[in-house]
Design an enzyme around this catalytic site. Structure first.
Site, mmCIF file in Angstrom:
data_model
loop_
_atom_site.group_PDB
_atom_site.id
_atom_site.type_symbol
_atom_site.label_atom_id
_atom_site.label_comp_id
_atom_site.label_asym_id
_atom_site.label_seq_id
_atom_site.Cartn_x
_atom_site.Cartn_y
_atom_site.Cartn_z
ATOM 1 N N MET A 1 0.554 -1.141 0.019
ATOM 2 C CA MET A 1 -0.042 0.030 -0.080
ATOM 3 C C MET A 1 0.841 1.192 -0.006
ATOM 4 O O MET A 1 1.774 1.257 0.698
ATOM 5 C CB MET A 1 -0.972 -0.019 1.088
ATOM 6 C CG MET A 1 -0.456 -0.043 2.426
ATOM 7 S SD MET A 1 -1.616 0.194 3.631
ATOM 8 C CE MET A 1 -0.803 -0.131 5.232
ATOM 9 N N TYR B 1 4.325 3.104 12.506
ATOM 10 C CA TYR B 1 3.629 2.836 11.217
ATOM 11 C C TYR B 1 2.245 2.140 11.436
ATOM 12 O O TYR B 1 1.872 1.818 12.562
ATOM 13 C CB TYR B 1 4.267 2.148 10.387
ATOM 14 C CG TYR B 1 5.008 0.666 10.498
ATOM 15 C CD1 TYR B 1 4.630 -0.084 11.462
ATOM 16 C CD2 TYR B 1 5.919 0.094 9.736
ATOM 17 C CE1 TYR B 1 4.731 -1.470 11.689
ATOM 18 C CE2 TYR B 1 6.247 -1.059 9.862
ATOM 19 C CZ TYR B 1 5.774 -1.999 10.852
ATOM 20 O OH TYR B 1 6.199 -3.259 10.703
ATOM 21 N N GLU B 2 1.394 2.533 10.247
ATOM 22 C CA GLU B 2 -0.027 2.187 10.333
ATOM 23 C C GLU B 2 -0.785 3.056 10.960
ATOM 24 O O GLU B 2 -1.730 2.527 11.919
ATOM 25 C CB GLU B 2 -0.283 0.716 10.435
ATOM 26 C CG GLU B 2 0.724 -0.278 9.575
ATOM 27 C CD GLU B 2 0.460 0.183 8.046
ATOM 28 O OE1 GLU B 2 -0.365 0.856 7.619
ATOM 29 O OE2 GLU B 2 1.319 -0.192 7.569
ATOM 30 N N GLY B 3 -0.405 4.142 11.510
ATOM 31 C CA GLY B 3 -1.044 5.028 12.635
ATOM 32 C C GLY B 3 -0.252 4.884 13.558
ATOM 33 O O GLY B 3 -0.324 3.824 14.304
ATOM 34 N N GLN C 1 -3.914 5.994 17.129
ATOM 35 C CA GLN C 1 -4.571 5.033 17.451
ATOM 36 C C GLN C 1 -5.514 5.465 18.922
ATOM 37 O O GLN C 1 -6.627 4.876 18.888
ATOM 38 C CB GLN C 1 -3.911 3.812 17.775
ATOM 39 C CG GLN C 1 -2.983 3.349 16.579
ATOM 40 C CD GLN C 1 -3.946 3.094 15.415
ATOM 41 O OE1 GLN C 1 -4.972 2.400 15.363
ATOM 42 N NE2 GLN C 1 -3.398 3.209 14.278
#
Length: 596
Positions: free
Chosen positions: A165, A442-444, A449
């Protein structure tokens, strides 16, 4: 370099004794034939593959890293990675939980989830290559056109092709509304896409025939901000109608990021110079489609934290039983040796039990969420599906942030067990600390979160999702509250549940007057909720262990001791966290920026 043995006994405990997965799956027509024997067989084979094939490549892959050829823009993975991936594909592992319509085995996510824990323990950097592919599969399965699905999904399911992604750009990380990549419609219905992306894990490599990039970009005249983002499918090689590879698409790796950890994974700067792509979903609705990928990735990152916690614990435990230093404060424990093994020392035990408890709590939690996902997707009752969807939405940010925070703590504690040797690369422990640090980012980021949990998942619906989960906790408390043997677990669980309710209401009222109050409270709030979840599962596990502690199986004695350690030594953190969350934004926002 160290060792890894899949924790099959604890995985089976969680599956069969805690969650009763076989009974739950019988309620799902798609998975009604899955029994304990099938689950155990898959886990056992997964344990062999991860310990024998992946783990031996972890340290060498970290030391070697990936190789980038600037002239050809190609990337070569560390020695042995490509061969391991070939074995992974030949054994059918990529298709484990994928749709049989596209060549998958159709097994439940809860089984696939445990396999990914093993892979992340054995070699997180390697696991990110197929892990991202699974996210791309999920996104196309949910939002791709029938033509896109027919062409791309069988290749992703088989593992012949991998996926990525492509979100982040150099000027925008979390704030994707600022991205600048452009997409222009072509006469044949495709799009020409131009832009640059950074931090693209597995963006270029030599392990698979083709790489399918899911790219966020803007169409001409698109609305400002996140409402103007579209999602595109951009393959490395343009496939022909029959699935064979055609021309090279101009999406190339400009450089590999020099990183603190996960050196075995190619984290790329990707350049799109008029690359050909196809729209996924509706124009300007790219984030909606990409969230399928992103949520899958957030759950996957939680599994990365669990995997590293487990393997760090295993190796620190072996070291603590072998390494001798000083004598026990309470008297000699190894009279035949010049000193006692360091596991006799109370603080070494604290460090080991911290990692053990965080691993076992995370395993129960992640398996539970994966099972709720299976029910959300497959249960015949619409209300059950909705309730499970609400619970997964609520708990996803907690999985990502709480488990990875704990992994950072646990791997650091395990490195400390080694003393000076922990800081030396040849022992392998310092790699786990370095690898664990990215999972909080990473991934937010974990702050994002926390804001997601408090702002979107709790306050936005006036706590409805949280109350649903709280009702499960309360039901367990009421069912077992009269059992005196369980009071050491039930009483603190009930107390924390009450405090979470009050804290949520207080923060909500303050945030209504000043939104900064939510931002100031979010991080400690998520950790409080995380501890509520762990306390709930440890209380259930303690109940099972109490009933079986005299069975002769020492597993239950160990489980009970771990639960007691969690409630005595880790859960009390919530008292500090609640005070922090209640302290407000004043001390954070009062100082003028130029006075820092």
């Amino acid at each position: 370099m160290g060792q890894y043995v899949a924790p099959l006994r604890d995985m089976q405990f969680v599956m069969h004794e805690l969650l009763h997965v076989e009974d739950e799956l019988k309620q799902l027509p798609k998975h009604a034939e899955i029994d304990a024997d099938i689950i155990n067989q898959v886990l056992e084979e997964g344990g062999k593959f991860t310990s024998q094939v992946l783990f031996p490549l972890n340290h060498s892959g970290d030391r070697e890293g990936c190789h980038h050829d600037k002239a050809t823009h190609t990337v070569t993975a560390p020695k042995g990675f490509k061969e391991a991936y070939k074995q992974y594909v030949e054994a059918g592992w990529p298709s484990l939980s994928c749709d049989p319509e596209f060549g998958g085995q159709g097994l439940p996510l809860v089984i696939n989830n445990s396999f990914y824990e093993m892979m992340n323990s054995a070699n997180q950097a390697w696991t990110m290559y197929p892990g991202l592919s699974h996210g791309a599969y999920e996104c196309l399965h949910a939002h791709g056109t029938p033509e896109q699905q027919a062409l791309y999904l069988p290749k992703l399911v088989s593992g012949e092709w991998t996926g990525t992604m492509c979100l982040t750009e150099s000027h925008c990380g979390t704030d994707l509304g600022m991205l600048r990549s452009k997409a222009e419609l072509q006469a044949d219905g495709s799009y020409s896409i131009t832009g640059s992306k950074i931090f693209i894990s597995a963006g270029e490599h030599d392990m698979s025939q083709n790489i399918i990039h899911l790219v966020l970009a803007r169409l001409p005249g698109a609305p400002e901000g996140s409402k103007g983002i579209s999602l595109f499918l951009v393959p490395k090689f343009l496939p022909n109608a029959d699935g064979s590879l055609g021309a090279r698409n101009p999406i190339t790796c400009g450089a590999i990021e020099e990183k603190m950890g996960i050196h075995g994974n190619s984290t790329c700067q990707m350049n799109l110079d008029g690359a050909t792509g196809w729209l996924i979903g509706s124009p300007h609705k790219g984030l909606n489609a990409m969230f399928v990928f992103m949520n899958a990735a957030r759950l996957g990152v939680g599994m990365q934290g669990l995997g590293l916690t487990e393997v760090a614990y295993q190796n620190a435990l072996v070291y603590a039983k072998d390494r001798i230093q000083m004598r026990s404060l309470s008297g000699i424990k190894a009279p035949d040796r010049p000193a006692d093994p360091i596991i006799v020392h109370p603080d070494v035990r604290r460090m080991l039990l911290t990692a053990k408890a965080y691993a076992e709590g995370a395993r129960a939690f992640c398996s539970y969420v994966a099972l709720q996902l299976d029910k959300e997707l497959n249960h015949p009752d619409e209300q059950v599906r909705k309730d499970c969807a609400d619970e997964v939405a609520l708990l996803t940010p907690v999985v990502k942030a709480f488990i990875t925070d704990n992994a950072w703590t646990a791997t650091s504690e395990c490195m400390q067990v080694y003393g000076g040797h922990g800081f030396i690369a040849e022992w392998g422990m310092e790699q786990y600390v370095r690898d664990a640090r990215i999972n909080m980012i990473y991934e937010g980021t974990n702050t994002i979160q926390s804001l997601d949990l408090l702002g979107r998942k709790v306050l936005m619906d006036n706590g409805a999702k949280l109350k649903k989960f709280g009702a499960k906790v309360q039901a367990f408390i009421e069912e077992n509250g009269a059992d005196e043997a369980l009071s050491e677990f039930i009483t603190p669980l009930a107390d924390l549940g009450d405090k979470v309710s009050k804290l949520t209401m207080e923060i909500g009222m303050k945030a209504f007057q000043n939104p900064d109050e939510a931002g100031a409270a979010a991080v400690p709030y998520l950790r409080v909720v995380g501890h509520l979840v762990y306390a709930y599962f440890f209380a259930q596990m303690a109940k099972i262990a109490l009933a079986k502690q005299d069975s002769g199986d020492k597993f239950y004695v160990s489980k009970l001791a771990t639960a007691r350690f969690y409630f005595a030594r880790l859960l009390p953190e919530t008292a500090m966290l609640i005070r922090q969350a209640r302290s407000g934004s004043g001390s954070l926002m009062a100082l003028d920026a130029d006075l820092f």
